[in-house]
Design a protein around this motif. Structure first.
Motif, PDB file in Angstrom:
ATOM      1  N   LEU A 143      -5.861   4.810   1.266  1.00 43.96           N
ATOM      2  CA  LEU A 143      -4.447   5.173   1.237  1.00 43.96           C
ATOM      3  C   LEU A 143      -4.030   5.732   2.590  1.00 43.96           C
ATOM      4  O   LEU A 143      -4.645   6.652   3.106  1.00 43.96           O
ATOM      5  N   PHE A 159       1.851   7.867   1.315  1.00 40.69           N
ATOM      6  CA  PHE A 159       2.467   7.795  -0.003  1.00 40.69           C
ATOM      7  C   PHE A 159       3.703   8.654   0.073  1.00 40.69           C
ATOM      8  O   PHE A 159       3.611   9.863   0.269  1.00 40.69           O
ATOM      9  N   ILE A 169       4.112   2.953  -0.644  1.00 42.50           N
ATOM     10  CA  ILE A 169       2.664   3.178  -0.631  1.00 42.50           C
ATOM     11  C   ILE A 169       2.045   2.246   0.410  1.00 42.50           C
ATOM     12  O   ILE A 169       2.119   1.027   0.280  1.00 42.50           O
ATOM     13  N   ARG A 208      -1.337   1.031   2.168  1.00 41.30           N
ATOM     14  CA  ARG A 208      -2.790   1.080   2.008  1.00 41.30           C
ATOM     15  C   ARG A 208      -3.442   0.040   2.908  1.00 41.30           C
ATOM     16  O   ARG A 208      -2.864  -1.011   3.175  1.00 41.30           O
ATOM     17  N   GLU A 262      -0.287  10.017  -5.857  1.00 38.21           N
ATOM     18  CA  GLU A 262      -1.225   9.610  -4.815  1.00 38.21           C
ATOM     19  C   GLU A 262      -2.591   9.255  -5.383  1.00 38.21           C
ATOM     20  O   GLU A 262      -3.202   8.279  -4.976  1.00 38.21           O
ATOM     21  N   VAL A 302      -3.290   5.733  -6.665  1.00 35.68           N
ATOM     22  CA  VAL A 302      -3.360   4.567  -5.788  1.00 35.68           C
ATOM     23  C   VAL A 302      -4.413   4.715  -4.692  1.00 35.68           C
ATOM     24  O   VAL A 302      -4.591   3.829  -3.875  1.00 35.68           O
ATOM     25  N   HIS A 303      -5.080   5.855  -4.711  1.00 32.31           N
ATOM     26  CA  HIS A 303      -6.128   6.030  -3.719  1.00 32.31           C
ATOM     27  C   HIS A 303      -7.402   5.365  -4.225  1.00 32.31           C
ATOM     28  O   HIS A 303      -8.064   5.865  -5.117  1.00 32.31           O
TER      29      HIS A 303
END
Lengths: 248, 237
Positions: free
Chosen positions: B99, B102, B126, B128, B154, B157-158
């Motif tokens: 990531l 965010f 986001i 990445r 966060e 999606v990490h």
């Protein structure tokens, strides 16, 4: 203005031109989008209004922008062909040309070489025994008189024994295949982006390392027989590919 | 005039060997001299054949050590949309994402135009960096409608699937994407993240993503290394 001032003004405007071209290219500035006023732009980029004016004039001349009197400067609609990868099956016709034809471009082509060869690699691509002959057609395709694709097509010679007598600069390959009752109606295809090679890039008027789409199509007739293998190098700068995909 | 020159024919032959696995990915190709002997051509012809394969990204040349078969490209299927993670893992490759940023933001003019949404719309943005087999593959920029997925955080999606989080937290089932692909030159930051020489071409893969109730959920705008992916469609298996 003194000499230094003038030099700086010119290089400021050159830098600004590049910035705007880059913004158009990556889509930060969209076709039809209005640019900031010259004054606002001078402030934003911290350059003189003269430099902005000069840059704008050049970009208008070069066809990136246009002016609408009384309302401002806009990004010109680009002549980008859209290749819709999804329609091809519905219209029962594929290949780059068919897709672009649907997009309304005037197509023409030049045959570079053609003829039969007996090469195992090409026979295999057409799922034929290795000793069988294929007819190969190597063309440059033009859309509105500009080279946009270089193609190598191979078709099984035994299904198209009179191919050698056909002038493929005038007759479409698919029309011919259709007339011989082996029109491709189903396709396996793949595409990627590669950096232009000397050979194909040169034919397309690209510098080395400029991007180019590389397509491969394998076409099958209605009996499921492999009837076409085509490799196509397509200019990226005038094309974008669109498709709809569903979760399976 | 010859229909096709020897170098083109030999390149095609080697390509077939790569596809059929005779020359496995990442393996070393026999030397130029050996191949020239096998095909019965001059070294110069063989060199041109190898150059064709290099230009297509089928082989890589390593200084002083010859040519290697390029790792297989990741196949994005034109007929089936799925999360990037699923696509890559389906090919038996490992993947993870790092990531980068965010944040929550108001939609920009450009995105408002692309997504057809009003200027007061709020989005999660986001960014990445995706890796495949340990090497950078793509800079992924997702924009998710806050209203529809307010609880995304966060942590979701990490190194985890955004689409699973949407499903689990909000019952959003991703259903389809309207996409386009074009070529761009990677800018400084993109080049650095993707480990590319400056201003080399990259693939831009953009799309509007809808859920099973036909609601617009996401706009993605990915910058991908051109040497690591291809798009495929198969009518005939």
């Amino acid at each position: 203005m003194d000499r230094d001032g003038k030099d700086r003004g010119q290089s400021d405007s050159a830098i600004l031109q590049e910035k705007i071209i880059e913004q158009i290219r990556v889509g930060d500035l969209l076709p039809g989008e209005k640019l900031l006023s010259e004054r606002a732009m001078a402030e934003f980029y911290d350059v003189s209004r003269g430099a902005v004016q000069y840059a704008m004039n050049r970009l208008v001349e070069q066809g990136y922008l246009y002016r609408r009197p009384g309302s401002g400067t806009f990004v010109k609609e680009r002549n980008r062909s859209v290749m819709n990868l999804e329609y091809q099956n519905e219209v029962g016709n594929s290949g780059v040309t068919a897709m672009l034809k649907n997009a309304g471009a005037r197509m023409s082509n030049r045959v570079l070489t053609c003829g039969r060869i007996q090469e195992p690699a090409f026979a295999r691509k057409l799922q034929m025994p290795e000793g069988k002959e294929v007819y190969v057609l190597h063309r440059v395709r033009f859309a509105n008189d500009e080279a946009f694709a270089v193609e190598y097509s191979a078709i099984p010679f035994d299904l198209f024994p009179d191919a050698e007598g056909v002038d493929f600069s005038k007759i479409s390959l698919y029309d011919y295949m259709d007339a011989r009752k082996h029109m491709p109606v189903a396709f396996n295809q793949r595409f990627k982006i590669i950096e232009a090679s000397e050979r194909e890039g040169g034919l397309l008027g690209l510098r080395r390392n400029e991007p180019v789409f590389h397509f491969e199509f394998s076409g099958y007739d209605r009996d499921g027989r492999a009837v076409e293998y085509t490799e196509s190098y397509v200019r990226c700068d005038r094309t974008e590919l669109r498709f709809n995909t569903r979760v399976r | 005039m010859k229909v096709l020159t020897q170098d083109v024919i030999i390149a095609k032959e080697i390509e077939c060997r790569i596809e059929s696995g005779i020359y496995p990915e990442r393996s070393r190709l026999p030397s130029e001299r050996t191949l020239a002997g096998e095909f019965g051509v001059q070294r110069g012809t063989m060199r041109r054949a190898l150059r064709i394969l290099e230009d297509k990204g089928a082989i890589l040349s390593r200084q002083r050590s010859g040519h290697y078969i390029a790792p297989r490209r990741i196949d994005f299927n034109l007929d089936a949309y799925n999360s990037r993670k699923a696509v890559i893992e389906h090919m038996g490759r490992s993947t993870y994402v790092k990531l980068l940023t965010f944040d929550r933001m108001f939609i920009t003019d450009k995105l408002s135009h692309k997504m057809g949404l009003p200027g007061d719309t709020q989005l999660f943005r986001i960014m990445r960096l995706r890796y495949a087999e340990g090497a950078p593959l793509a800079l992924e920029r997702a924009h998710i409608l806050c209203d529809l997925a307010p609880d995304i955080t966060e942590e979701d999606v990490h190194n985890r699937s955004l689409y699973s989080a949407l499903r689990q937290k909000h019952g959003i089932h991703i259903d389809r994407a309207v996409s386009r692909v074009s070529a761009v030159h990677a800018n400084g930051l993109e080049s650095e993240l993707l480990n590319l020489p400056v201003s080399r071409p990259a693939m831009r893969y953009e799309g509007l993503v809808y859920d099973s109730r036909d609601r617009l959920i996401e706009y993605f705008d990915d910058i991908i290394r051109i040497d690591r992916v291809q798009f495929i469609r198969k009518d005939i298996l």
